[in-house]
Design a protein around this motif. Structure first.
Motif, PDB file in Angstrom:
ATOM      1  N   GLN A  28     -42.038  63.520   9.315  1.00  0.00           N
ATOM      2  CA  GLN A  28     -41.079  62.263   9.535  1.00  0.00           C
ATOM      3  C   GLN A  28     -41.499  61.144   8.756  1.00  0.00           C
ATOM      4  N   ILE A  29     -42.878  60.629   8.600  1.00  0.00           N
ATOM      5  CA  ILE A  29     -43.190  59.550   7.952  1.00  0.00           C
ATOM      6  C   ILE A  29     -42.996  60.022   6.451  1.00  0.00           C
ATOM      7  N   GLU A  30     -43.302  61.114   5.907  1.00  0.00           N
ATOM      8  CA  GLU A  30     -43.094  61.649   4.478  1.00  0.00           C
ATOM      9  C   GLU A  30     -41.884  61.273   4.331  1.00  0.00           C
ATOM     10  N   ALA A  31     -40.812  61.846   4.967  1.00  0.00           N
ATOM     11  CA  ALA A  31     -39.166  61.675   4.847  1.00  0.00           C
ATOM     12  C   ALA A  31     -39.015  60.324   4.818  1.00  0.00           C
ATOM     13  N   ALA A  32     -39.392  59.506   5.756  1.00  0.00           N
ATOM     14  CA  ALA A  32     -39.150  58.043   5.712  1.00  0.00           C
ATOM     15  C   ALA A  32     -39.474  57.391   4.587  1.00  0.00           C
ATOM     16  N   VAL A  33     -40.691  57.714   4.053  1.00  0.00           N
ATOM     17  CA  VAL A  33     -41.337  56.845   2.832  1.00  0.00           C
ATOM     18  C   VAL A  33     -40.571  57.502   1.682  1.00  0.00           C
ATOM     19  N   ASP A  34     -40.284  58.846   1.441  1.00  0.00           N
ATOM     20  CA  ASP A  34     -39.355  59.247   0.492  1.00  0.00           C
ATOM     21  C   ASP A  34     -37.944  58.482   0.546  1.00  0.00           C
ATOM     22  N   ARG A  35     -37.438  58.399   1.782  1.00  0.00           N
ATOM     23  CA  ARG A  35     -36.171  57.545   1.494  1.00  0.00           C
ATOM     24  C   ARG A  35     -36.128  56.064   1.153  1.00  0.00           C
ATOM     25  N   LEU A  47     -38.489  54.944  -0.808  1.00  0.00           N
ATOM     26  CA  LEU A  47     -38.596  54.780  -2.451  1.00  0.00           C
ATOM     27  C   LEU A  47     -37.386  55.096  -3.237  1.00  0.00           C
ATOM     28  N   ALA A  48     -36.542  56.210  -2.620  1.00  0.00           N
ATOM     29  CA  ALA A  48     -35.240  56.453  -3.213  1.00  0.00           C
ATOM     30  C   ALA A  48     -34.177  55.303  -3.208  1.00  0.00           C
ATOM     31  N   GLU A  49     -34.420  54.418  -2.014  1.00  0.00           N
ATOM     32  CA  GLU A  49     -33.350  53.415  -1.960  1.00  0.00           C
ATOM     33  C   GLU A  49     -33.678  52.036  -2.241  1.00  0.00           C
ATOM     34  N   LEU A  50     -35.189  51.865  -2.179  1.00  0.00           N
ATOM     35  CA  LEU A  50     -35.601  50.556  -2.829  1.00  0.00           C
ATOM     36  C   LEU A  50     -36.557  50.557  -3.846  1.00  0.00           C
ATOM     37  N   GLY A  51     -36.964  51.782  -4.417  1.00  0.00           N
ATOM     38  CA  GLY A  51     -37.768  51.883  -5.521  1.00  0.00           C
ATOM     39  C   GLY A  51     -39.174  51.675  -5.564  1.00  0.00           C
ATOM     40  N   ARG A  52     -39.811  51.105  -4.552  1.00  0.00           N
ATOM     41  CA  ARG A  52     -41.128  51.121  -4.417  1.00  0.00           C
ATOM     42  C   ARG A  52     -41.664  50.342  -3.220  1.00  0.00           C
ATOM     43  N   ILE A  53     -42.859  50.457  -2.844  1.00  0.00           N
ATOM     44  CA  ILE A  53     -43.427  50.123  -1.807  1.00  0.00           C
ATOM     45  C   ILE A  53     -44.594  49.181  -1.895  1.00  0.00           C
ATOM     46  N   ASP A  54     -44.725  47.983  -1.994  1.00  0.00           N
ATOM     47  CA  ASP A  54     -45.992  47.091  -2.476  1.00  0.00           C
ATOM     48  C   ASP A  54     -46.701  46.791  -1.249  1.00  0.00           C
ATOM     49  N   ILE A  55     -46.235  46.772  -0.215  1.00  0.00           N
ATOM     50  CA  ILE A  55     -46.976  46.503   1.257  1.00  0.00           C
ATOM     51  C   ILE A  55     -46.706  47.181   2.331  1.00  0.00           C
ATOM     52  N   LEU A  56     -47.641  47.614   2.856  1.00  0.00           N
ATOM     53  CA  LEU A  56     -47.369  48.431   4.218  1.00  0.00           C
ATOM     54  C   LEU A  56     -47.940  47.711   5.388  1.00  0.00           C
ATOM     55  N   VAL A  57     -47.446  47.520   6.355  1.00  0.00           N
ATOM     56  CA  VAL A  57     -47.853  46.988   7.599  1.00  0.00           C
ATOM     57  C   VAL A  57     -47.701  48.086   8.547  1.00  0.00           C
ATOM     58  N   ASN A  58     -48.940  48.521   9.146  1.00  0.00           N
ATOM     59  CA  ASN A  58     -49.046  49.583  10.183  1.00  0.00           C
ATOM     60  C   ASN A  58     -49.288  48.662  11.541  1.00  0.00           C
ATOM     61  N   ASN A  59     -48.029  48.649  12.110  1.00  0.00           N
ATOM     62  CA  ASN A  59     -47.981  47.651  13.511  1.00  0.00           C
ATOM     63  C   ASN A  59     -47.543  48.352  14.689  1.00  0.00           C
ATOM     64  N   PHE A  82     -53.078  56.310  10.177  1.00  0.00           N
ATOM     65  CA  PHE A  82     -53.809  57.345   8.935  1.00  0.00           C
ATOM     66  C   PHE A  82     -52.465  58.022   8.202  1.00  0.00           C
ATOM     67  N   ASN A  83     -51.603  58.190   9.160  1.00  0.00           N
ATOM     68  CA  ASN A  83     -50.742  59.369   8.465  1.00  0.00           C
ATOM     69  C   ASN A  83     -49.551  58.330   7.596  1.00  0.00           C
ATOM     70  N   VAL A  84     -49.390  57.105   8.088  1.00  0.00           N
ATOM     71  CA  VAL A  84     -48.365  56.331   7.335  1.00  0.00           C
ATOM     72  C   VAL A  84     -49.015  55.931   5.856  1.00  0.00           C
ATOM     73  N   SER A  85     -50.409  55.624   6.258  1.00  0.00           N
ATOM     74  CA  SER A  85     -51.318  55.110   4.981  1.00  0.00           C
ATOM     75  C   SER A  85     -51.396  56.186   3.667  1.00  0.00           C
ATOM     76  N   LYS A  86     -51.611  57.309   4.360  1.00  0.00           N
ATOM     77  CA  LYS A  86     -51.802  58.486   3.511  1.00  0.00           C
ATOM     78  C   LYS A  86     -50.689  58.673   2.899  1.00  0.00           C
ATOM     79  N   ALA A  87     -49.331  58.700   3.588  1.00  0.00           N
ATOM     80  CA  ALA A  87     -48.117  59.181   3.029  1.00  0.00           C
ATOM     81  C   ALA A  87     -47.840  57.796   1.823  1.00  0.00           C
ATOM     82  N   VAL A  88     -48.044  56.761   2.063  1.00  0.00           N
ATOM     83  CA  VAL A  88     -47.494  55.434   1.241  1.00  0.00           C
ATOM     84  C   VAL A  88     -48.425  55.811   0.011  1.00  0.00           C
TER      85      VAL A  88
END
Ligand code: HXC
Ligand code: NAP
Length: 267
Positions: A80-87, A89-101, A130-136
């Motif tokens: 689910q996280i990989e799909a969310a990250v893919d979405r 990136l598809a919609e906003l083009g980049r991810i500069d900042i990840l907040v694991n909250n 870890f899951n979200v950090s690794k995927a991003v």
């Protein structure tokens, strides 16, 4: 509702950046998202409750004029996280900042805590981080650099009663912050954590300091009060920005001095 507040920072501090904030539809996460949007970023918010996320995204976009995209995902589920990250990136083009909250917590004496109760909190707080950090990392940060901010806590500094599950999970988050700062520094990724103290008007404090415990706790805090979610957001804004360009592997305690005087939740 969200209203635009005055700022200590340049309003274009994060212009051109995209942030991905787990649990960004409520509490501290939402306050961070608001500050990021107000300073020019576009933000993806991800958690389980899509209706709440969509409402938050609509309110925050309307208040700031920036794009806020709601995506449903459980941080315990890598697919689910990989799909969310893919979405994102598809919609906003980049991810500069990840907040694991994203996190889960409740008051429970260790002896009464079920095996699954302990594992659930670790799965959300520690494995989720870890899951979200690794995927991003794999999809964007490894090639482009960026910033990771983990939202930790101070429970683990003193052995807070009824919090063995959350305290040990956040201790692992602190350790992960340092490990990833070392491993990913060469990829121009800064990894830091914020350890909030008790923050008013949050789900966390509703669960951990019910009734008159709140007043007792507040009296022990050197600054004499609970924190505000926006005070965590201001620290996140600093860490996300180039003002913190040489800061990595650090854990910023933002707690009014609370942990120095103890935090008995069993008074
Ligand atoms: C004892 C509990 C419990 C409680 C759940 N469990 N609540 N045990 N006391 N109050 C046990 C359940 O009995 C079950 O074990 C296991 O935990 C999983 O419960 P589920 O309800 O199936 O889990 P789930 O639906 O995945 O929900 C996760 C959750 C929930 C953490 C339990 O509360 C949640 O979604 N929380 C998200 C919001 C949140 O917690 N916000 C506060 C974050 S504040 P058994 O064995 O019975 O099946 C925070 C503050 C940190 O982190 C520091 C502050 C100073
Ligand atoms: P909150 O509003 O309940 O925030 C937690 C968020 O995590 C929610 O938006 C929730 O959204 C999301 N979440 C929970 N489980 C998830 C999962 N499995 N997958 C994806 N998202 C999930 O609580 P808060 O008090 O603002 O806490 C925010 C952060 O601050 C947490 O990391 C907490 O440990 C930390 N903290 C808080 C305090 C405090 O005083 N409040 C003090 C120290 C540290 P969904 O329900 O939609 O999934």
């Amino acid at each position: 509702m969200s209203r635009v507040m005055s700022t200590f920072f340049q309003p274009d501090l994060l212009t051109g950046k995209v942030a991905f904030v787990t649990g960004g539809g409520s509490g501290i996460g939402r306050a961070i998202v608001q500050r990021f949007l107000e300073h020019g970023a576009d933000v993806v918010i991800a958690s389980r409750n899509l209706a709440r996320l969509e409402q938050a995204a609509a309110e925050l976009s309307a208040a700031t004029g920036r794009r806020c995209l709601a995506v449903q995902a459980d941080v315990r589920e890598p697919e689910q996280i990989e799909a969310a990250v893919d979405r994102a990136l598809a919609e906003l083009g980049r991810i500069d900042i990840l907040v694991n909250n994203a996190a889960g917590n409740f008051l429970a004496p260790a002896a009464a805590l079920s095996y699954k109760g302990f594992a659930t909190v670790h799965a959300i707080d520690t494995l989720g981080t870890f899951n979200v950090s690794k995927a991003v990392f794999a999809r964007w940060l490894q090639r482009n650099g960026g910033v990771i901010i983990n939202i930790s806590a101070t429970l683990q500094y003193t052995g807070t009663p009824f919090q063995v599950h959350a305290g040990s999970a956040k201790a692992a988050v602190d350790a992960m912050t340092r490990h990833l700062a070392v491993e990913w520094g060469a990829a121009r990724i800064r990894v830091n954590a914020i350890a909030p103290g008790p923050i008013d008007d949050t789900e966390g404090m509703k669960r951990l300091a019910p009734g008159d415990l709140k007043d007792k706790l507040a009296r022990q805090i050197p600054l004499g009060r609970f924190g505000r979610a926006d005070e965590i957001a201001q620290t996140a804004l600093f860490l996300a920005s180039d003002a913190a360009s040489y800061v990595t592997g650090a854990i910023f305690v933002v707690d009014g001095g609370a942990w120095l005087t103890g935090q008995r939740l069993d008074m």
